[in-house]
Design a protein around this motif. Structure first.
Motif, mmCIF file in Angstrom:
data_model
loop_
_atom_site.group_PDB
_atom_site.id
_atom_site.type_symbol
_atom_site.label_atom_id
_atom_site.label_comp_id
_atom_site.label_asym_id
_atom_site.label_seq_id
_atom_site.Cartn_x
_atom_site.Cartn_y
_atom_site.Cartn_z
ATOM 1 N N GLU A 192 0.825 -1.208 0.000
ATOM 2 C CA GLU A 192 0.000 0.000 0.000
ATOM 3 C C GLU A 192 0.860 1.259 0.000
ATOM 4 N N LEU A 193 1.969 1.230 0.722
ATOM 5 C CA LEU A 193 2.874 2.389 0.764
ATOM 6 C C LEU A 193 3.457 2.660 -0.620
ATOM 7 N N GLN A 194 3.978 1.639 -1.275
ATOM 8 C CA GLN A 194 4.582 1.833 -2.599
ATOM 9 C C GLN A 194 3.528 2.229 -3.629
ATOM 10 N N TYR A 195 2.327 1.685 -3.520
ATOM 11 C CA TYR A 195 1.246 2.076 -4.429
ATOM 12 C C TYR A 195 0.921 3.555 -4.249
ATOM 13 N N SER A 196 0.783 4.009 -3.002
ATOM 14 C CA SER A 196 0.431 5.410 -2.762
ATOM 15 C C SER A 196 1.537 6.370 -3.183
ATOM 16 N N GLN A 197 2.784 5.902 -3.180
ATOM 17 C CA GLN A 197 3.900 6.748 -3.613
ATOM 18 C C GLN A 197 3.937 6.934 -5.124
ATOM 19 N N MET A 198 3.106 6.214 -5.877
ATOM 20 C CA MET A 198 3.043 6.378 -7.335
ATOM 21 C C MET A 198 2.219 7.595 -7.730
ATOM 22 N N ASN A 199 1.560 8.225 -6.756
ATOM 23 C CA ASN A 199 0.838 9.485 -6.943
ATOM 24 C C ASN A 199 -0.180 9.456 -8.079
ATOM 25 N N PHE A 200 -1.105 8.506 -8.042
ATOM 26 C CA PHE A 200 -2.192 8.471 -9.017
ATOM 27 C C PHE A 200 -3.167 9.600 -8.720
ATOM 28 N N GLU A 201 -3.787 10.133 -9.777
ATOM 29 C CA GLU A 201 -4.764 11.203 -9.600
ATOM 30 C C GLU A 201 -6.078 10.677 -9.049
ATOM 31 N N LYS A 202 -6.383 9.422 -9.325
ATOM 32 C CA LYS A 202 -7.611 8.820 -8.813
ATOM 33 C C LYS A 202 -7.296 7.419 -8.287
ATOM 34 N N PRO A 203 -8.115 6.918 -7.369
ATOM 35 C CA PRO A 203 -7.859 5.594 -6.798
ATOM 36 C C PRO A 203 -8.203 4.470 -7.774
ATOM 37 N N TYR A 204 -7.823 3.290 -7.412
ATOM 38 C CA TYR A 204 -8.157 2.054 -8.122
ATOM 39 C C TYR A 204 -7.437 1.861 -9.447
ATOM 40 N N GLU A 205 -6.402 2.641 -9.728
ATOM 41 C CA GLU A 205 -5.620 2.430 -10.945
ATOM 42 C C GLU A 205 -4.827 1.130 -10.778
ATOM 43 N N PRO A 206 -4.943 0.202 -11.711
ATOM 44 C CA PRO A 206 -4.206 -1.062 -11.557
ATOM 45 C C PRO A 206 -2.711 -0.892 -11.836
ATOM 46 N N VAL A 207 -1.910 -1.644 -11.090
ATOM 47 C CA VAL A 207 -0.469 -1.700 -11.302
ATOM 48 C C VAL A 207 -0.076 -3.170 -11.353
ATOM 49 N N TYR A 208 1.024 -3.443 -12.030
ATOM 50 C CA TYR A 208 1.538 -4.811 -12.078
ATOM 51 C C TYR A 208 2.400 -5.046 -10.843
ATOM 52 N N VAL A 209 2.150 -6.168 -10.172
ATOM 53 C CA VAL A 209 2.934 -6.511 -8.992
ATOM 54 C C VAL A 209 3.371 -7.967 -9.044
#
Length: 124
Positions: A67-84
């Motif tokens: 969650e920390l690394q996801y939030s550091q990606m600074n998306f403009e809106k929530p729920y944007e998918p990322v590859y993990v």
């Protein structure tokens, strides 16, 4: 006669120790597995979609890093998918709470990789 009581209680004690050491939690496998897929995070959803079989899971982040690394990606809106790529274990989801609509929960133990670039050859 007193020795018999001591032997009897010693036997019961050893039997108790042996039985309790075999009592592992069947919900959580001992060894984490690497899962590759799409992670989405927001106020009401923490989900993972497995790239191999498209199965979706609720996510619990015991690593405190996903969650920390996801939030550091600074998306403009929530729920944007990322590859993990994460190490974790799957368990059956509870019957109540936010993750109850998912059959299984992925407990993330370690983040191996997280990126905005979603590999098209793996996750369609």
């Amino acid at each position: 006669m007193r020795i018999r009581y001591i032997q009897y209680f010693a036997f019961l004690f050893i039997l108790f120790l042996a039985a309790s050491s075999c009592n592992r939690n069947p919900k959580e496998p001992a060894k984490p597995v690497v899962y590759k897929g799409l992670y989405s995070f927001g106020p009401e959803i923490k989900s993972f979609k497995d790239c191999d079989n498209s199965q979706e899971f609720w996510v619990t982040d015991s690593s405190a890093m996903l969650e920390l690394q996801y939030s550091q990606m600074n998306f403009e809106k929530p729920y944007e998918p990322v590859y993990v790529e994460v190490e974790g274990v799957k368990i059956k989801s509870g019957k109540e709470g936010l993750g109850s609509e998912y059959d299984s929960t992925l407990i993330v133990k370690k983040v191996v990789k997280i990126t905005k670039e979603i590999p098209q050859d793996m996750c369609n």
